[in-house]
Motif scaffolding. Structure first.
Motif, PDB file in Angstrom:
ATOM      1  N   ALA A 124       0.834  -1.207   0.000  1.00  8.58           N
ATOM      2  CA  ALA A 124       0.000   0.000   0.000  1.00  8.58           C
ATOM      3  C   ALA A 124       0.869   1.258   0.000  1.00  8.58           C
ATOM      4  CB  ALA A 124      -0.920   0.001   1.217  1.00  8.58           C
ATOM      5  N   ILE A 125       1.935   1.238   0.793  1.00  8.67           N
ATOM      6  CA  ILE A 125       2.837   2.394   0.816  1.00  8.67           C
ATOM      7  C   ILE A 125       3.470   2.573  -0.566  1.00  8.67           C
ATOM      8  CG2 ILE A 125       4.988   3.288   1.799  1.00  8.67           C
ATOM      9  CD1 ILE A 125       4.195   1.852   4.428  1.00  8.67           C
ATOM     10  N   GLY A 126       3.831   1.446  -1.178  1.00  9.88           N
ATOM     11  CA  GLY A 126       4.412   1.495  -2.519  1.00  9.88           C
ATOM     12  C   GLY A 126       3.450   2.118  -3.518  1.00  9.88           C
ATOM     13  N   VAL A 127       2.190   1.691  -3.477  1.00  7.88           N
ATOM     14  CA  VAL A 127       1.190   2.234  -4.406  1.00  7.88           C
ATOM     15  C   VAL A 127       1.047   3.740  -4.182  1.00  7.88           C
ATOM     16  CG1 VAL A 127      -1.249   2.222  -5.040  1.00  7.88           C
ATOM     17  CG2 VAL A 127      -0.072   0.074  -4.593  1.00  7.88           C
ATOM     18  N   SER A 128       1.078   4.138  -2.909  1.00  8.53           N
ATOM     19  CA  SER A 128       0.954   5.552  -2.578  1.00  8.53           C
ATOM     20  C   SER A 128       2.068   6.359  -3.248  1.00  8.53           C
ATOM     21  CB  SER A 128       0.992   5.683  -1.051  1.00  8.53           C
ATOM     22  OG  SER A 128       1.187   7.007  -0.674  1.00  8.53           O
ATOM     23  N   LEU A 129       3.307   5.862  -3.135  1.00  9.56           N
ATOM     24  CA  LEU A 129       4.441   6.580  -3.737  1.00  9.56           C
ATOM     25  C   LEU A 129       4.344   6.593  -5.260  1.00  9.56           C
ATOM     26  CD1 LEU A 129       7.316   5.256  -1.438  1.00  9.56           C
ATOM     27  CD2 LEU A 129       6.217   7.495  -1.403  1.00  9.56           C
ATOM     28  N   ILE A 130       3.928   5.450  -5.817  1.00 12.32           N
ATOM     29  CA  ILE A 130       3.805   5.380  -7.280  1.00 12.32           C
ATOM     30  C   ILE A 130       2.793   6.402  -7.769  1.00 12.32           C
ATOM     31  CG2 ILE A 130       2.964   3.928  -9.175  1.00 12.32           C
ATOM     32  CD1 ILE A 130       4.170   1.522  -7.620  1.00 12.32           C
ATOM     33  N   LEU A 131       1.642   6.478  -7.079  1.00  8.60           N
ATOM     34  CA  LEU A 131       0.599   7.404  -7.527  1.00  8.60           C
ATOM     35  C   LEU A 131       1.072   8.856  -7.437  1.00  8.60           C
ATOM     36  CD1 LEU A 131      -2.672   5.821  -6.109  1.00  8.60           C
ATOM     37  CD2 LEU A 131      -1.927   5.946  -8.483  1.00  8.60           C
ATOM     38  N   GLN A 132       1.813   9.180  -6.374  1.00  7.45           N
ATOM     39  CA  GLN A 132       2.357  10.540  -6.264  1.00  7.45           C
ATOM     40  C   GLN A 132       3.194  10.866  -7.496  1.00  7.45           C
ATOM     41  OE1 GLN A 132       4.592  10.826  -2.638  1.00  7.45           O
ATOM     42  NE2 GLN A 132       2.777  10.967  -1.349  1.00  7.45           N
ATOM     43  N   ASP A 133       4.049   9.904  -7.883  1.00  6.80           N
ATOM     44  CA  ASP A 133       4.919  10.152  -9.022  1.00  6.80           C
ATOM     45  C   ASP A 133       4.161  10.187 -10.334  1.00  6.80           C
ATOM     46  OD1 ASP A 133       7.271  10.766  -7.869  1.00  6.80           O
ATOM     47  OD2 ASP A 133       8.013   8.704  -7.763  1.00  6.80           O
ATOM     48  N   VAL A 134       3.119   9.384 -10.425  1.00 10.10           N
ATOM     49  CA  VAL A 134       2.322   9.408 -11.659  1.00 10.10           C
ATOM     50  C   VAL A 134       1.661  10.774 -11.812  1.00 10.10           C
ATOM     51  CG1 VAL A 134       0.254   8.487 -12.772  1.00 10.10           C
ATOM     52  CG2 VAL A 134       1.934   6.924 -11.786  1.00 10.10           C
ATOM     53  N   ILE A 135       1.120  11.292 -10.707  1.00 13.41           N
ATOM     54  CA  ILE A 135       0.478  12.610 -10.771  1.00 13.41           C
ATOM     55  C   ILE A 135       1.522  13.673 -11.134  1.00 13.41           C
ATOM     56  CG2 ILE A 135      -0.643  14.404  -9.385  1.00 13.41           C
ATOM     57  CD1 ILE A 135      -2.042  12.093  -7.857  1.00 13.41           C
ATOM     58  N   LYS A 136       2.692  13.577 -10.497  1.00 13.12           N
ATOM     59  CA  LYS A 136       3.765  14.534 -10.781  1.00 13.12           C
ATOM     60  C   LYS A 136       4.152  14.480 -12.260  1.00 13.12           C
ATOM     61  CE  LYS A 136       7.593  13.912  -8.465  1.00 13.12           C
ATOM     62  NZ  LYS A 136       8.590  13.984  -7.399  1.00 13.12           N
ATOM     63  N   LEU A 137       4.231  13.259 -12.760  1.00 10.55           N
ATOM     64  CA  LEU A 137       4.639  13.059 -14.151  1.00 10.55           C
ATOM     65  C   LEU A 137       3.601  13.636 -15.118  1.00 10.55           C
ATOM     66  CD1 LEU A 137       7.031  11.489 -15.464  1.00 10.55           C
ATOM     67  CD2 LEU A 137       5.442   9.597 -15.812  1.00 10.55           C
TER      68      LEU A 137
END
Lengths: 282, 327
Positions: free
Chosen positions: B114-127
């Motif tokens: 879940a923490i991993g998904v959270s970080l991935i989503l942050q980066d996807v939004i940033k991207l």
């Protein structure tokens, strides 16, 4: 005997063949056959650890068997998930009561009604006609079932606040709510006092007689088993060691041996008791 | 003094309602899986990004001729529906890919996932937003939402505040209907209590778990849209703090309990606002000058201290069931 078996096979609602399950090196259930005639009451008995509950768990889809077949009215159930098995028409109760603790008696039955209702979440949010008809029919069915098991007045009580015997009856009502063809009862009399057991016996009979639901029973209370069952299968160490009519099974040497040990079965106990109570006191 | 308290209550109620909506997503998922869905803060933020995009595209640019462009409430409705669909679907996909394969793993494993998904989503939004040269997302909030509608006890109640309360009320009403008075609600509760038995009642637990993620995601998405209108400056990390607070609200109310999440959100919002406004008391009681040192920035510290204190005395949360361990 063989005539009886073939007659049973012809009118079987549930037909289990060569069902096998191993856990690691342990052969929990070994090539067990079971033919359950329609609208009958049959029992599966055996000492603790004989594989009875494992057998039920395979029939209800909780465990997948290693080998063998399970057919309900000719439909193969092996490989189905528990919810699909329930929808197909098999319901069960548990050795240790597993009611939904924070729900009322009525709500427990409404949950059991789930597979027979159709309305989805969109219907629920919009209060469609389908939703309202669904809920109405569910409440009606719950009322009938509560009445059937004698818990109508306790409908709004929290399930876990009911007395022990009533909880067992509620569990049976919840299983019946799924509209089963066959109901599997796993030690329904466990922990009951003699009066509760008598009531339970009458209830199980009426499940079959009034609702036409076929009953398969796992039970240690031999008095109950012998008076209720039309047909008995005996398991020991995962293997079927005997089957037949109650009076045949209770005087079977292998059954005595399984319950009492080799010496006892061969010696005094067998002679003294056979024909009277048999294994009833075990 | 009365105005002071009323102001705290109103503002606390508003922010608390937001926390409550987000907290529901945490608590419902926890209820069925005993998993803390750390990705929920980003699902919520996705709702905010959806709002940003919808208002950017559909609303007239700031400074445009008044009366041109789409009706702001219509744009808002489009944003809500889009956020519900996007965030609900996103949450279902997250469960399917990141949690379901780990269903039988030890509890800590899906938590890390879940923490991993959270970080991935942050980066996807940033991207996604960064590609278009946007690193700070200033939401183009229509005037209808920023305008003061009326004033109670010196506190301005704006269009967005009323909208927030109405939307939240409608959603809580719908959720209550769904969870407590319908077939699917009973099925979700049954799965939450005992998945095996629910299966034997003919309930497909995977379906109910997906449905729970859909509801939680949809609520998070709506929360995100409302948040974006109330606090119109977003970046890819804006979900974290409201997410942590909403999670705390869920724990405060008793995690797994739906009314608990709502109560926890409201309580946390009010406590936070109270502590954030302490310095304001100086104007009423000049002798309490030391209060002036407690600036609004300390409100989070205060809120979490209050949280710790409450949980020390009531570890299962305000409405949580006592889990007494049998020895």
């Amino acid at each position: 005997m063989s005539a009886l078996l073939s007659k049973a096979a012809a009118g079987s609602v549930l037909s289990v063949k060569a069902l096998t399950k191993t856990f690691g090196g342990l052969l929990a259930v070994n090539a067990v056959d079971l033919e359950v005639p329609r609208a009958s009451i049959v029992s599966v008995i055996g000492p603790n650890g004989a594989g009875k509950t494992t057998f039920f768990n395979m029939i209800t889809g909780i465990y997948e068997p290693d080998a063998g077949s399970i057919e309900l009215d000719g439909r193969d159930l092996v490989g189905l998930r528990p919810d699909q098995v329930t929808k197909a028409g098999i319901a069960r109760t548990f050795q240790n009561i597993r009611l939904f603790a924070s729900m009322t008696a009525e709500e427990n039955i409404l949950v059991g009604r789930h597979p027979r209702l159709k309305a989805g979440y969109v219907d629920a949010l919009l209060r469609t006609r389908k939703f309202r008809e669904d809920e109405e029919s569910a409440h009606e069915a719950a009322g009938v079932l509560l009445d059937f098991v004698g818990l109508k007045r306790q409908a709004q009580e929290l399930s876990t606040s009911l007395p022990y015997g009533d909880q067992r009856r509620l569990e049976i009502a919840r299983a019946l709510a799924t509209n089963p063809k066959v109901i599997l009862l796993d030690e329904p009399a466990a922990g009951m006092n003699p009066r509760e057991t008598e009531n339970l016996k009458a209830l199980i009979r009426s499940v079959r007689d009034e609702l036409g639901v076929t009953v398969v029973l796992i039970e240690h209370d031999m008095r109950l088993v012998m008076t209720l069952s039309e047909y008995i299968t005996v398991l020991d160490y995962g293997t079927k060691i005997a089957e037949g009519l109650p009076h045949v099974v209770r005087s079977d040497a292998k059954v005595m041996e399984a319950y009492l040990g080799r010496g006892a079965a061969a010696g005094e106990y067998g002679k003294q008791q056979s024909g009277t109570d048999g294994v009833a006191h075990v | 003094m009365e105005n002071f308290v009323t102001g705290i209550l109103i503002n606390g109620l508003l922010i608390g309602t937001l926390y409550a909506i987000i907290a529901l997503g945490y608590t419902m998922v926890y209820g069925v899986l005993q998993l803390i869905n750390f990705a929920h803060s980003e699902v919520f933020l996705t709702g905010g990004v959806v709002a940003f995009e919808i208002f950017r595209v559909l609303s007239p640019a700031p400074g445009a001729e008044p009366g041109t462009g789409m009706n702001p409430y219509l744009v808002f409705a489009v944003a809500l529906v889009t956020a519900i669909v996007v965030c609900g679907a996103l949450n279902i996909v997250i469960e399917r890919l990141a949690y379901r394969p780990l269903r039988n793993a030890p509890k800590l494993v899906p938590l890390i996932s879940a923490i991993g998904v959270s970080l991935i989503l942050q980066d996807v939004i940033k991207l996604l937003e960064g590609f278009q040269g946007r690193f700070q997302l200033a939401v183009n909030v229509p005037g209808a939402f920023t305008r003061t509608v009326f004033t109670v006890a010196d506190t301005n109640v704006k269009g967005i505040d009323l909208t927030l309360l109405i939307v939240a009320a409608v959603m809580l009403f719908g959720l209550n209907r769904l969870v407590n008075h319908s077939r699917v609600g009973r099925a979700i509760r049954a799965v939450a209590q005992d998945r095996v038995t629910a299966g034997l009642m003919g309930i497909d637990s995977n379906r109910m778990i997906s449905l729970t993620f859909l509801i939680g995601g949809a609520l998070g998405g709506v929360g995100g849209v409302l948040f974006a209108l109330k606090f119109p400056n977003l970046d890819p990390y804006s979900g974290t703090i409201p997410g942590i607070k909403a999670f705390s609200a869920a724990v405060l109310g008793g995690i797994g309990s739906i009314p608990g999440a709502v109560l926890g959100g409201l309580v946390l919002g009010i406590i936070e606002n109270f502590l954030g406004s302490l310095s304001g008391l100086v104007f009423i009681f000049p002798k309490l000058a030391f209060l002036g040192a407690i600036k609004a920035e300390y409100k989070d510290v205060g809120a979490f201290i209050a949280l710790i204190v409450i949980l020390i005395f009531k570890p299962s949360g305000l409405l949580g069931r006592n889990a007494t361990e049998k020895v």
